[in-house]
Scaffold this active site. Structure first.
Site, PDB file in Angstrom:
ATOM      1  N   ARG A 166     -10.360 -11.046 -12.030  1.00  0.00           N
ATOM      2  CA  ARG A 166      -9.074 -10.496 -12.444  1.00  0.00           C
ATOM      3  C   ARG A 166      -8.039 -11.630 -12.518  1.00  0.00           C
ATOM      4  NH1 ARG A 166      -6.237  -7.664  -7.162  1.00  0.00           N
ATOM      5  NH2 ARG A 166      -7.435  -8.695  -5.528  1.00  0.00           N
ATOM      6  N   ARG A 167      -6.898 -11.320 -13.092  1.00  0.00           N
ATOM      7  CA  ARG A 167      -5.773 -12.256 -13.209  1.00  0.00           C
ATOM      8  C   ARG A 167      -6.114 -13.489 -14.045  1.00  0.00           C
ATOM      9  NH1 ARG A 167      -5.860 -12.055  -7.284  1.00  0.00           N
ATOM     10  NH2 ARG A 167      -4.532 -10.394  -6.495  1.00  0.00           N
TER      11      ARG A 167
ATOM     12  N   TYR B 167       1.536   5.115  -2.516  1.00  0.00           N
ATOM     13  CA  TYR B 167       1.845   6.494  -2.148  1.00  0.00           C
ATOM     14  C   TYR B 167       3.237   6.897  -2.603  1.00  0.00           C
ATOM     15  CZ  TYR B 167      -2.540   6.777   0.184  1.00  0.00           C
ATOM     16  OH  TYR B 167      -3.891   6.805   0.408  1.00  0.00           O
TER      17      TYR B 167
ATOM     18  N   HIS C 297       0.814  -1.216   0.000  1.00  0.00           N
ATOM     19  CA  HIS C 297       0.000   0.000   0.000  1.00  0.00           C
ATOM     20  C   HIS C 297       0.850   1.270   0.000  1.00  0.00           C
ATOM     21  CE1 HIS C 297      -3.754   2.158   0.128  1.00  0.00           C
ATOM     22  NE2 HIS C 297      -3.166   2.991   0.958  1.00  0.00           N
TER      23      HIS C 297
ATOM     24  N   HIS D  87      -9.532   0.059 -11.052  1.00  0.00           N
ATOM     25  CA  HIS D  87      -9.147   1.079 -10.068  1.00  0.00           C
ATOM     26  C   HIS D  87      -7.660   1.388 -10.167  1.00  0.00           C
ATOM     27  CE1 HIS D  87      -8.638   3.155  -6.231  1.00  0.00           C
ATOM     28  NE2 HIS D  87      -7.691   2.291  -5.942  1.00  0.00           N
ATOM     29  N   PHE D  88      -6.868   0.353 -10.303  1.00  0.00           N
ATOM     30  CA  PHE D  88      -5.418   0.487 -10.397  1.00  0.00           C
ATOM     31  C   PHE D  88      -5.033   1.339 -11.607  1.00  0.00           C
ATOM     32  CE2 PHE D  88      -1.122  -1.420 -11.054  1.00  0.00           C
ATOM     33  CZ  PHE D  88      -0.618  -1.208  -9.792  1.00  0.00           C
ATOM     34  N   HIS D  89      -5.726   1.103 -12.737  1.00  0.00           N
ATOM     35  CA  HIS D  89      -5.415   1.872 -13.931  1.00  0.00           C
ATOM     36  C   HIS D  89      -5.938   3.310 -13.846  1.00  0.00           C
ATOM     37  CE1 HIS D  89      -4.442  -2.084 -15.597  1.00  0.00           C
ATOM     38  NE2 HIS D  89      -3.798  -1.441 -16.541  1.00  0.00           N
TER      39      HIS D  89
END
Length: 551
Positions: free
Chosen positions: A438-439, A226, A222, A373-375
């Site tokens: 996913r994956r 950041y 996580h 979300h990641f993208h």
């Protein structure tokens, strides 16, 4: 904030450009792998030469999520430190050492992935096992980044000795916060790699403690987010105000926001493990609460940036309610690309709230919603800001200029990227809500009506991925132009100064012992008892910790 910028020597520029070269090679390779993924998932394409889907998935994640980001961030931060506090010849040599150690580690890991010996995704979850060279490569990348961190620490230490009683330049302060966070966080993944994965992959340990390895990864995983985001914040705070012709709203507010991000970015990894057994729900809840604390510095950042926008517009004479907004430099790609990144962070933050919430996380956890979300966050907010930085940093380092033609191409690239990512990420979010995993490749799906529905969104992802790859090709072209072919000239390194009437920055904000101490205390509070419980309840034969619990 200091108003003096130091000139960058040719030796420095070569170092910083070396990091940029690895960044943009990684962008091309990782982007190509991402394009192939979307084609496979559409069900309309099969990989040639028996290439494994998970090989390209691992290359995509590792090259873009770890290599591109780390090299760009460290190169950009070295340039910020060089501009504000300087770098000695000795420090420069050690900085080059960090580059080569990271590059060797990257090559080792990449080779093992490409030959099919490390198809373990960028999270490399156990019990998936890779070739030992993959883990040694990751260890070298981490060690190289630590060398870079200690060069940054030394740079500020030397500057403070020469400027007793002065507050440090804000960009340097921000870099130190980010590298402190990175160093503390990577202790977790380094421990996992060196103590758990390498002995297991070499055959010295018969088994691996899966839950402990995942916990150590997400202790790092996580704050990794950041680590990507804070350099974007640096650009938003100190670069964008200068580009729009304004000043930094508040030095103190910026420092406080970064301190809060340091404290609340690390002890929150359990919110990635809400669906995993073996961790007491109480500790999961505590870390979810700590996760939501990062909303505070995020809102502080939004307030500070838009305050800079408004005060700049008012100073230029725009008196209507939103006149200042309409007159922002929308035709300057150095502003436009990061601004769209800022805007993408709004829905990205909403998705983050979903991911960190107990009940809603259960709905989306193992779906492609998470990938979307990641993208939206990393690949839009962060990457678009990195592109915006590139438009002025590269020509500054190469002694060239961002021409009107390249600026127009940059604007086109920004819109191509935004459109492609909107289509792809949007389709991923919708398919995730419909249960799409996913994956997974298309060939692994069972038949049925639901899969037929998923296919429509997977085709949309392929369309978005194709548009994004066009954007990648254009960005690589612009990078090459700015490096070799743009006209010679002087490109500004934009660093804003603080508003004249801003409140003084309290000295306590530079009390490193206090803030690092609170951060460590929060980490110990959040992780000590849960990790002891994991060790205590590990199955027999989970090396190398049996001696800790008396087995």
């Amino acid at each position: 904030m200091t108003k003096v910028q130091l000139p960058l020597s040719k030796k420095e520029s070569r170092l910083y450009m070396a990091f940029m070269w690895v960044t943009y090679i990684s962008l091309f390779v990782g982007g190509l792998m991402g394009l192939l993924q979307t084609f496979v998932r559409s069900g309309k394409f099969k990989l040639p030469f028996n290439i494994d889907y998970y090989t390209i998935l691992t290359v995509h994640g590792v090259i873009l999520g770890l290599v591109l980001t780390t090299f760009f961030i460290i190169g950009f931060q070295f340039s910020l430190m060089g501009k504000t506090v300087g770098i000695s010849d000795k420090q420069l040599k050690v900085a080059w050492l960090s580059f080569w150690v990271m590059l060797i580690g990257t090559i080792m890991a990449a080779i093992t992935i490409l030959v099919g010996e490390a198809s373990v995704l960028y999270t490399f979850y156990a019990p998936l096992r890779a070739h030992p060279a993959f883990y040694f490569g990751l260890a070298l990348v981490i060690i190289g980044s630590w060398i870079a961190a200690f060069v940054n620490f030394r740079q500020l230490y030397v500057w403070k000795k020469a400027h007793k009683g002065e507050k440090s330049p804000l960009p340097a302060f921000m870099v130190i916060i980010n590298m402190l966070m990175w160093f503390i966080a990577t202790i977790g993944v380094a421990t996992s790699v060196l103590v758990l994965f390498i002995p297991w992959s070499l055959g010295y340990a018969e088994t691996i403690n899966v839950l402990l390895s995942r916990t150590l990864f997400w202790y790092f995983g996580h704050p990794l987010v950041y680590f990507w985001l804070l350099p974007a914040y640096m650009a938003w705070y100190v670069v964008i105000p200068k580009i729009i012709g304004g000043k930094l709203f508040s030095d103190a507010l910026a420092r406080m926001a970064f301190i809060l991000l340091l404290m609340f970015s690390i002890p929150v990894g359990f919110h990635h493990q809400l669906t995993e057994p073996g961790i007491d729900p109480t500790w999961k809840f505590i870390q979810v609460v700590l996760t939501f604390m990062v909303v505070i510095p995020s809102l502080m950042t939004a307030f500070s940036i838009f305050a800079s926008f408004e005060t700049t517009g008012r100073r230029k004479g725009y008196k209507s309610l939103f006149g200042w907004f309409k007159k922002l430099p929308w035709k300057d790609v150095r502003f436009l690309a990061p601004f769209i990144g800022m805007a993408a962070f709004i829905p990205g933050g909403v998705g983050g709230i979903v991911n960190a919430s107990h009940q809603m996380n259960a709905l989306v956890h193992n779906t492609i919603w998470i990938t979307g979300h990641f993208h939206l966050t990393a690949a839009t907010t962060v990457v678009l800001t990195f592109f915006g930085i590139t438009y002025w940093l590269v020509p500054h380092l190469t002694g060239r200029r961002l021409t009107p033609r390249l600026n127009r191409l940059g604007i086109i690239q920004t819109f191509i990227w935004t459109i492609g990512m909107t289509i792809m990420s949007g389709a991923m979010h919708i398919q995730g809500l419909l249960g799409g995993p996913r994956r997974s490749s298309f060939s692994e799906y069972a038949g049925g009506e639901q899969v037929a529905t998923w296919i429509n969104y997977q085709i949309a992802q392929a369309v978005g991925g194709t548009i994004l790859f066009i954007g990648i090709l254009l960005m690589v072209y612009i990078f090459i132009q700015l490096t070799f072919f743009a006209p010679r000239g002087v490109q500004e390194y934009p660093i804003a100064v603080e508003e004249d009437d801003a409140e003084p920055t309290p000295k306590i904000l530079e009390n490193w012992y206090l803030w690092v101490g609170i951060t460590i205390a929060l980490i110990l509070f959040a992780y000590t008892i849960p990790v002891i419980d994991i060790l205590k309840h590990s199955p027999p034969g989970s090396p190398p910790f049996d001696w800790l619990i008396g087995r």
